[in-house]
Design an enzyme around this catalytic site. Structure first.
Site, PDB file in Angstrom:
ATOM      1  N   HIS A 112       0.284  -0.953  -0.119  1.00  0.00           N
ATOM      2  CA  HIS A 112      -0.083  -0.043  -0.135  1.00  0.00           C
ATOM      3  C   HIS A 112       0.882   1.316  -0.013  1.00  0.00           C
ATOM      4  CE1 HIS A 112      -3.260  -2.415   0.704  1.00  0.00           C
ATOM      5  NE2 HIS A 112      -2.784  -2.656   1.976  1.00  0.00           N
ATOM      6  N   LYS A 163      14.708  -7.427   1.054  1.00  0.00           N
ATOM      7  CA  LYS A 163      15.319  -7.643  -0.048  1.00  0.00           C
ATOM      8  C   LYS A 163      16.162  -8.731  -0.938  1.00  0.00           C
ATOM      9  CE  LYS A 163      17.321  -3.325   1.679  1.00  0.00           C
ATOM     10  NZ  LYS A 163      18.130  -2.627   2.142  1.00  0.00           N
ATOM     11  N   LYS A 180      26.189 -16.999   5.907  1.00  0.00           N
ATOM     12  CA  LYS A 180      26.664 -17.484   5.240  1.00  0.00           C
ATOM     13  C   LYS A 180      26.423 -17.693   3.530  1.00  0.00           C
ATOM     14  CE  LYS A 180      26.393 -22.471   6.775  1.00  0.00           C
ATOM     15  NZ  LYS A 180      27.029 -23.333   7.326  1.00  0.00           N
TER      16      LYS A 180
END
Length: 182
Positions: A112, A163, A180
Site C-alpha cells: 500500500h 530485499k 554464509k
C-alpha cells in the site's frame, strides 16, 4: 487498462474492482473447499489445487492454505508447504522446483502507498516474487513484495525478507541478511 492489468503491471489499482472481487471470492471458496477436505483424499485435494492454480501440480500443501487469486501462483515440481501458508498473489509468485516452506510462511506481493491520502482512496500496488529451485523457507518467514530469493538457498525461521537474497546462501533475521555462502 483494466484494474487487473494495472495490478499485474505493478501500478496503482483498485482492489474493490468487480472483476478482482469476484476472482478473490472464487479463490476463497476454493481454498475453503481445500481446507475442509479429508486429509486421506489426496487425489481430491490435487484436483482442487489444479482448479485453484490453473495448472497441473504435484505440490503437497498442508491445510490451512490461503491465497488471493491462485492463478497468479506458478509452482515448480515437488513444492511443499507446511500448515498455515498464506500467499497474497496480487502479482505473479513464481516458486521453483523442490521448494519447501515451513509452517506459517507468508508471501506478500501486495503493498500500500505510504501516503495516507492514497491509502484512504483505496490504492494498492503489487510486485512479483520469485523463489528459486531447491530453496527452503523456514517457518514463520515473511517474504515482502518484489523480492527474489535465489536457488539452493535457506531462509531461517522467523525471517522478514525485505530485499532479494542470492543463490547458494543461508540468510536469516529481520531484516533478512546473508549469514554464509553454501
Amino acid at each position: 487498462m483494466t484494474e487487473k492489468q494495472k495490478m499485474l503491471a505493478g501500478e496503482f489499482y483498485e482492489a474493490s474492482d468487480t472483476e478482482l472481487s469476484q476472482d478473490r471470492l472464487r479463490a476463497k471458496q476454493i481454498c475453503h473447499q481445500f481446507n475442509q477436505t479429508n486429509p486421506s483424499q489426496i487425489q481430491h485435494q490435487q484436483s482442487i489445487l489444479k482448479e485453484l492454480f490453473n495448472q497441473e501440480t504435484n505440490a503437497h500443501i498442508e491445510p490451512h492454505f490461503y491465497c488471493d487469486y491462485g492463478y497468479n501462483i506458478q509452482l515448480g515440481d515437488g513444492f511443499y508447504a507446511n500448515h498455515n501458508c498464506v500467499i497474497l498473489d496480487c502479482n505473479i509468485v513464481t516458486i521453483g522446483d523442490f521448494v519447501q516452506f515451513g509452517p506459517n510462511v507468508q508471501v506478500y506481493t501486495a503493498t500500500h502507498p505510504i501516503d495516507s491520502k492514497q491509502r484512504f482512496e483505496g490504492k494498492e500496488m503489487a510486485y512479483p516474487i520469485h523463489i528459486g529451485d531447491y530453496t527452503w523457507i523456514g517457518g514463520s518467514t515473511v517474504i515482502m513484495p518484489g523480492v527474489k530469493i535465489g536457488s539452493n538457498t535457506v531462509i531461517g525461521a522467523g525471517s522478514v525478507v525485505t530485499k532479494s537474497i542470492p543463490d547458494n546462501v543461508v540468510a536469516a533475521g529481520n531484516p533478512c541478511k546473508v549469514i554464509k555462502h553454501i
